[in-house]
Design an enzyme around this catalytic site. Structure first.
Site, short mmCIF file in Angstrom:
data_model
loop_
_atom_site.label_atom_id
_atom_site.label_comp_id
_atom_site.label_asym_id
_atom_site.label_seq_id
_atom_site.Cartn_x
_atom_site.Cartn_y
_atom_site.Cartn_z
N ASP A 15 0.86 -1.19 0.00
CA ASP A 15 0.00 0.00 0.00
C ASP A 15 0.89 1.23 0.00
O ASP A 15 2.07 1.17 0.38
CB ASP A 15 -0.91 0.01 1.23
CG ASP A 15 -1.82 1.24 1.23
OD1 ASP A 15 -2.52 1.46 0.23
OD2 ASP A 15 -1.81 1.99 2.22
N SER A 16 0.31 2.35 -0.39
CA SER A 16 1.05 3.61 -0.35
C SER A 16 1.48 3.94 1.09
O SER A 16 2.45 4.66 1.28
CB SER A 16 0.16 4.73 -0.89
OG SER A 16 -1.06 4.76 -0.16
N TYR A 47 -0.72 8.60 -2.32
CA TYR A 47 -0.69 8.43 -3.77
C TYR A 47 -1.91 9.10 -4.43
O TYR A 47 -1.89 9.39 -5.61
CB TYR A 47 -0.72 6.94 -4.13
CG TYR A 47 0.60 6.20 -4.01
CD1 TYR A 47 1.72 6.75 -3.39
CD2 TYR A 47 0.73 4.91 -4.54
CE1 TYR A 47 2.92 6.04 -3.30
CE2 TYR A 47 1.92 4.20 -4.46
CZ TYR A 47 3.01 4.76 -3.83
OH TYR A 47 4.18 4.05 -3.76
N GLY A 48 -2.98 9.25 -3.64
CA GLY A 48 -4.26 9.72 -4.19
C GLY A 48 -4.16 10.92 -5.13
O GLY A 48 -4.74 10.92 -6.20
N CYS A 78 -4.28 -1.27 -2.30
CA CYS A 78 -4.42 0.18 -2.42
C CYS A 78 -5.24 0.44 -3.67
O CYS A 78 -4.88 -0.05 -4.76
CB CYS A 78 -3.02 0.81 -2.56
SG CYS A 78 -3.02 2.57 -2.92
N ASN A 79 -6.32 1.17 -3.52
CA ASN A 79 -7.18 1.41 -4.69
C ASN A 79 -6.50 2.28 -5.73
O ASN A 79 -6.62 2.05 -6.92
CB ASN A 79 -8.48 2.09 -4.24
CG ASN A 79 -9.39 1.11 -3.55
OD1 ASN A 79 -10.17 0.43 -4.20
ND2 ASN A 79 -9.29 1.00 -2.23
N THR A 80 -5.75 3.28 -5.25
CA THR A 80 -5.10 4.19 -6.20
C THR A 80 -4.07 3.43 -7.02
O THR A 80 -4.01 3.57 -8.25
CB THR A 80 -4.47 5.37 -5.44
OG1 THR A 80 -5.45 5.92 -4.55
CG2 THR A 80 -4.00 6.44 -6.39
N GLU A 163 -5.48 10.20 8.81
CA GLU A 163 -4.08 10.14 9.22
C GLU A 163 -3.75 11.14 10.33
O GLU A 163 -2.76 10.98 11.03
CB GLU A 163 -3.16 10.32 8.00
CG GLU A 163 -3.36 9.17 7.03
CD GLU A 163 -2.15 8.81 6.20
OE1 GLU A 163 -1.18 9.59 6.19
OE2 GLU A 163 -2.19 7.76 5.56
N CYS A 197 -11.56 3.08 -0.89
CA CYS A 197 -10.26 3.57 -0.41
C CYS A 197 -9.99 2.88 0.92
O CYS A 197 -10.91 2.74 1.75
CB CYS A 197 -10.28 5.08 -0.23
SG CYS A 197 -8.76 5.71 0.52
N THR A 198 -8.75 2.49 1.08
CA THR A 198 -8.37 1.71 2.27
C THR A 198 -8.58 2.45 3.58
O THR A 198 -8.70 1.82 4.63
CB THR A 198 -6.88 1.34 2.16
OG1 THR A 198 -6.16 2.56 1.91
CG2 THR A 198 -6.64 0.37 1.04
N HIS A 199 -8.59 3.79 3.56
CA HIS A 199 -8.72 4.57 4.79
C HIS A 199 -10.18 4.72 5.25
O HIS A 199 -10.43 5.01 6.41
CB HIS A 199 -8.17 5.98 4.61
CG HIS A 199 -6.68 6.05 4.61
ND1 HIS A 199 -5.89 5.33 3.75
CD2 HIS A 199 -5.83 6.78 5.38
CE1 HIS A 199 -4.62 5.61 3.99
NE2 HIS A 199 -4.55 6.49 4.97
N1 DGL Z 1 -4.36 3.60 -0.02
C1 DGL Z 1 -4.96 4.63 -0.83
C2 DGL Z 1 -6.19 4.09 -1.56
O1 DGL Z 1 -6.76 3.08 -1.20
C3 DGL Z 1 -5.31 5.85 -0.01
C4 DGL Z 1 -4.11 6.61 0.51
C5 DGL Z 1 -3.35 7.34 -0.55
O2 DGL Z 1 -3.91 8.26 -1.20
O3 DGL Z 1 -2.17 7.04 -0.71
O4 DGL Z 1 -6.61 4.68 -2.52
#
Ligand code: DGL
Length: 278
Positions: A15-16, A47-48, A78-80, A163, A197-199
């Protein structure tokens, strides 16, 4: 570039930053028998908001790193990264690195499940700006369910809110309501809201509060974990290469101190992490 890579090893989870821990948590519950190596690119997160090219480059570096550590299978939790890098890595890079290894993402398994969850076929997607701009969910949903409609809303404030540990605070309510209203403003008949998104699972209670009661709110962790279990059953040749010992190692590109605190929130248990350079 050909590398000499070991045949078996832990399942790599990338993940990012911290977010993938919310996916790893569910994967470990569902498949506790395997070893895992988690890598968070915290030094370069989030990463978003980043461009397609940069997310692709960073993600490829991470995948190559995890392969060098012996992972036969890497999950982009990570979705991004899944939206912007998975396809290129699978199609263009993997054959030149080691065609027997696999990289899987979180978008496809989530979309596969959505058909069972929605009655109206009108899906609302909440994600990072990068995920929404990539239109990956829209494309994947219309491929599997051509009759479905997808509307998406970028929520750029959600990751910083989580975060900064403000996900239970009043400030979070303001932004959750704003983005949820914007989503339903595009189509009031949405019956399934996907937290892409994971968050966002950490904001679940607040999101649930502002989404109309008749609509479902879906998180991905269990869906991805179930899909991985199914993948293992269907691919015994890969399953045999994933070592079994129930161990998990955590690595971050940032300092271990900053990782440890937030990791506990995402994972629900304390972790020991080491710093790496990719
Ligand atoms: N992990 C990213 C996602 O699921 C979110 C955090 C990021 O933007 O890096 O898209």
């Amino acid at each position: 570039m050909k590398q000499s890579l070991s045949l078996s090893g832990p399942i790599g989870v990338f993940d990012s930053g911290y977010g993938g821990l919310s996916i790893l948590r569910c994967i470990k519950q569902r498949l506790p028998q395997y070893d895992y190596l988690y890598l968070g690119d915290n030094a370069r997160a989030p990463y978003g908001p980043r461009s397609f090219d940069i997310v692709y480059r960073f993600t490829l570096q991470a995948v190559e790193y995890l392969f060098r550590q012996g992972c036969p299978l890497v999950i982009l939790a990570c979705n991004t990264a899944s939206a912007k890098a998975l396809r290129s890595i699978q199609q263009n890079d993997l054959p030149g690195i080691d065609a027997s290894r696999r990289v899987l993402g979180v978008i496809r398994p989530t979309v596969e499940k959505i058909g069972e969850l929605s009655a109206s076929g009108i899906i609302g997607v909440l994600g990072t700006a990068g995920t929404v701009r990539s239109r990956s969910y829209d494309m994947e949903i219309s491929k599997l369910y051509p009759e479905f409609t997808t509307v998406s809303q970028a929520c750029p404030m959600f990751v910083p809110i989580v975060e900064n540990e403000e996900f239970e605070g009043e400030g979070a309510d303001y932004f959750v309501r704003k983005y949820v209203d914007a989503l339903f403003g595009q189509n009031a008949d949405i019956d399934t809201v996907l937290l892409a998104c994971t968050h966002y699972p950490l904001l679940y209670d607040k999101i649930r509060k502002y989404v109309p009661e008749r609509a479902k709110v879906i998180t991905q962790g269990d869906i991805v974990a179930e899909s991985l279990a199914d993948y293992m059953e269907r691919h015994p040749e890969m399953e045999q290469r994933c070592t079994r010992g129930g161990r998990t190692e955590y690595r971050t590109t940032e300092s271990p101190e900053s990782f440890t605190r937030l990791a506990r929130i995402f994972l629900g248990e304390p972790v020991e992490v080491s710093h790496i350079d990719m």
